[in-house]
Write a protein that holds these residues in place. Structure first.
Motif, PDB file in Angstrom:
ATOM      1  N   UNK A 129       0.823  -1.209   0.000  1.00 40.49           N
ATOM      2  CA  UNK A 129       0.000   0.000   0.000  1.00 40.49           C
ATOM      3  C   UNK A 129       0.858   1.261   0.000  1.00 40.49           C
ATOM      4  N   UNK A 130       1.936   1.244   0.737  1.00 36.37           N
ATOM      5  CA  UNK A 130       2.828   2.401   0.809  1.00 36.37           C
ATOM      6  C   UNK A 130       3.410   2.722  -0.570  1.00 36.37           C
ATOM      7  N   UNK A 131       3.585   1.712  -1.387  1.00 35.46           N
ATOM      8  CA  UNK A 131       4.170   1.892  -2.717  1.00 35.46           C
ATOM      9  C   UNK A 131       3.194   2.497  -3.722  1.00 35.46           C
ATOM     10  N   UNK A 132       1.910   2.470  -3.395  1.00 31.31           N
ATOM     11  CA  UNK A 132       0.894   2.985  -4.311  1.00 31.31           C
ATOM     12  C   UNK A 132       0.906   4.507  -4.345  1.00 31.31           C
ATOM     13  N   UNK A 133       0.614   5.038  -5.506  1.00 32.71           N
ATOM     14  CA  UNK A 133       0.384   6.474  -5.640  1.00 32.71           C
ATOM     15  C   UNK A 133      -0.945   6.790  -4.958  1.00 32.71           C
ATOM     16  N   UNK A 134      -1.049   7.958  -4.358  1.00 22.36           N
ATOM     17  CA  UNK A 134      -2.283   8.296  -3.643  1.00 22.36           C
ATOM     18  C   UNK A 134      -3.499   8.258  -4.558  1.00 22.36           C
ATOM     19  N   UNK A 135      -3.324   8.519  -5.846  1.00 21.34           N
ATOM     20  CA  UNK A 135      -4.463   8.485  -6.770  1.00 21.34           C
ATOM     21  C   UNK A 135      -4.910   7.056  -7.073  1.00 21.34           C
ATOM     22  N   UNK A 136      -4.065   6.070  -6.743  1.00 20.35           N
ATOM     23  CA  UNK A 136      -4.394   4.671  -7.004  1.00 20.35           C
ATOM     24  C   UNK A 136      -4.953   3.945  -5.783  1.00 20.35           C
ATOM     25  N   UNK A 137      -5.039   4.635  -4.666  1.00 21.93           N
ATOM     26  CA  UNK A 137      -5.561   4.022  -3.444  1.00 21.93           C
ATOM     27  C   UNK A 137      -7.078   3.887  -3.580  1.00 21.93           C
ATOM     28  N   UNK A 138      -7.582   2.700  -3.272  1.00 21.19           N
ATOM     29  CA  UNK A 138      -9.005   2.395  -3.442  1.00 21.19           C
ATOM     30  C   UNK A 138      -9.738   2.385  -2.096  1.00 21.19           C
ATOM     31  N   UNK A 139     -11.048   2.297  -2.174  1.00 21.14           N
ATOM     32  CA  UNK A 139     -11.865   2.167  -0.967  1.00 21.14           C
ATOM     33  C   UNK A 139     -11.481   0.902  -0.201  1.00 21.14           C
ATOM     34  N   UNK A 140     -11.159  -0.164  -0.927  1.00 22.53           N
ATOM     35  CA  UNK A 140     -10.734  -1.411  -0.280  1.00 22.53           C
ATOM     36  C   UNK A 140      -9.421  -1.208   0.473  1.00 22.53           C
ATOM     37  N   UNK A 141      -8.544  -0.373  -0.048  1.00 28.97           N
ATOM     38  CA  UNK A 141      -7.289  -0.065   0.648  1.00 28.97           C
ATOM     39  C   UNK A 141      -7.564   0.677   1.951  1.00 28.97           C
ATOM     40  N   UNK A 142      -8.492   1.620   1.898  1.00 31.54           N
ATOM     41  CA  UNK A 142      -8.861   2.339   3.132  1.00 31.54           C
ATOM     42  C   UNK A 142      -9.433   1.363   4.162  1.00 31.54           C
ATOM     43  N   UNK A 143     -10.290   0.463   3.695  1.00 30.97           N
ATOM     44  CA  UNK A 143     -10.858  -0.543   4.606  1.00 30.97           C
ATOM     45  C   UNK A 143      -9.758  -1.409   5.206  1.00 30.97           C
ATOM     46  N   UNK A 144      -8.769  -1.780   4.407  1.00 31.30           N
ATOM     47  CA  UNK A 144      -7.654  -2.596   4.893  1.00 31.30           C
ATOM     48  C   UNK A 144      -6.906  -1.882   6.022  1.00 31.30           C
ATOM     49  N   UNK A 145      -6.610  -0.609   5.834  1.00 32.80           N
ATOM     50  CA  UNK A 145      -5.901   0.155   6.866  1.00 32.80           C
ATOM     51  C   UNK A 145      -6.746   0.218   8.134  1.00 32.80           C
ATOM     52  N   UNK A 146      -8.024   0.512   7.986  1.00 34.93           N
ATOM     53  CA  UNK A 146      -8.910   0.585   9.157  1.00 34.93           C
ATOM     54  C   UNK A 146      -8.997  -0.772   9.838  1.00 34.93           C
ATOM     55  N   UNK A 147      -9.083  -1.850   9.046  1.00 37.18           N
ATOM     56  CA  UNK A 147      -9.093  -3.205   9.614  1.00 37.18           C
ATOM     57  C   UNK A 147      -7.849  -3.445  10.466  1.00 37.18           C
ATOM     58  N   UNK A 148      -6.687  -3.057   9.953  1.00 38.52           N
ATOM     59  CA  UNK A 148      -5.430  -3.267  10.673  1.00 38.52           C
ATOM     60  C   UNK A 148      -5.407  -2.455  11.967  1.00 38.52           C
ATOM     61  N   UNK A 149      -5.927  -1.241  11.924  1.00 40.36           N
ATOM     62  CA  UNK A 149      -6.003  -0.417  13.131  1.00 40.36           C
ATOM     63  C   UNK A 149      -6.943  -1.041  14.156  1.00 40.36           C
ATOM     64  N   UNK A 150      -8.058  -1.598  13.687  1.00 39.08           N
ATOM     65  CA  UNK A 150      -8.991  -2.259  14.602  1.00 39.08           C
ATOM     66  C   UNK A 150      -8.351  -3.492  15.239  1.00 39.08           C
ATOM     67  N   UNK A 151      -7.586  -4.239  14.467  1.00 37.23           N
ATOM     68  CA  UNK A 151      -6.877  -5.402  15.011  1.00 37.23           C
ATOM     69  C   UNK A 151      -5.886  -4.959  16.072  1.00 37.23           C
ATOM     70  N   UNK A 152      -5.137  -3.913  15.787  1.00 34.17           N
ATOM     71  CA  UNK A 152      -4.176  -3.372  16.754  1.00 34.17           C
ATOM     72  C   UNK A 152      -4.891  -2.920  18.021  1.00 34.17           C
ATOM     73  N   UNK A 153      -6.011  -2.273  17.855  1.00 34.38           N
ATOM     74  CA  UNK A 153      -6.778  -1.805  19.001  1.00 34.38           C
ATOM     75  C   UNK A 153      -7.273  -2.973  19.852  1.00 34.38           C
ATOM     76  N   UNK A 154      -7.800  -4.007  19.197  1.00 34.50           N
ATOM     77  CA  UNK A 154      -8.287  -5.183  19.941  1.00 34.50           C
ATOM     78  C   UNK A 154      -7.156  -5.853  20.710  1.00 34.50           C
TER      79      UNK A 154
END
Length: 92
Positions: free
Chosen positions: A7-32
């Motif tokens: 994800x870090x390698x992606x250009x910001x214009x290529x980041x998708x809604x699924x990528x945003x969900x992935x980041x949020x998922x990872x944050x939720x896992x960290x929080x749990x």
């Protein structure tokens, strides 16, 4: 680790809604994983992370901060992100 690296390698214009969900998922896992830790336990856990894991945690934080500034998130993504960031902010 690989997903964040890709994800870090992606250009910001290529980041998708699924990528945003992935980041949020990872944050939720960290929080749990850390939610029930005392501040002392959290510091011990954080200090025990490998350098790669520390990098991922830091990258997630940077990504989340950037996402909070963007208007590209759906209402449900914004809600999830705000909730998990509020929980994680209690850890600092």
């Amino acid at each position: 680790l690989q997903g964040i690296s890709d994800l870090v390698k992606k250009s910001s214009k290529d980041v998708t809604a699924a990528d945003y969900d992935f980041v949020i998922d990872q944050l939720e896992i960290l929080n749990k994983k850390t939610a029930r830790m005392s501040n002392e336990e959290f510091k011990i856990w954080r200090d025990s992370l490998s350098s790669d894991d520390k990098g991922v945690v830091m990258t997630l934080g940077i990504m989340a901060a950037g996402m909070q500034e963007q208007a590209k998130l759906s209402d449900s993504q914004r809600e999830r992100l705000d909730k998990v960031m509020a929980e994680l902010d209690k850890r600092d």
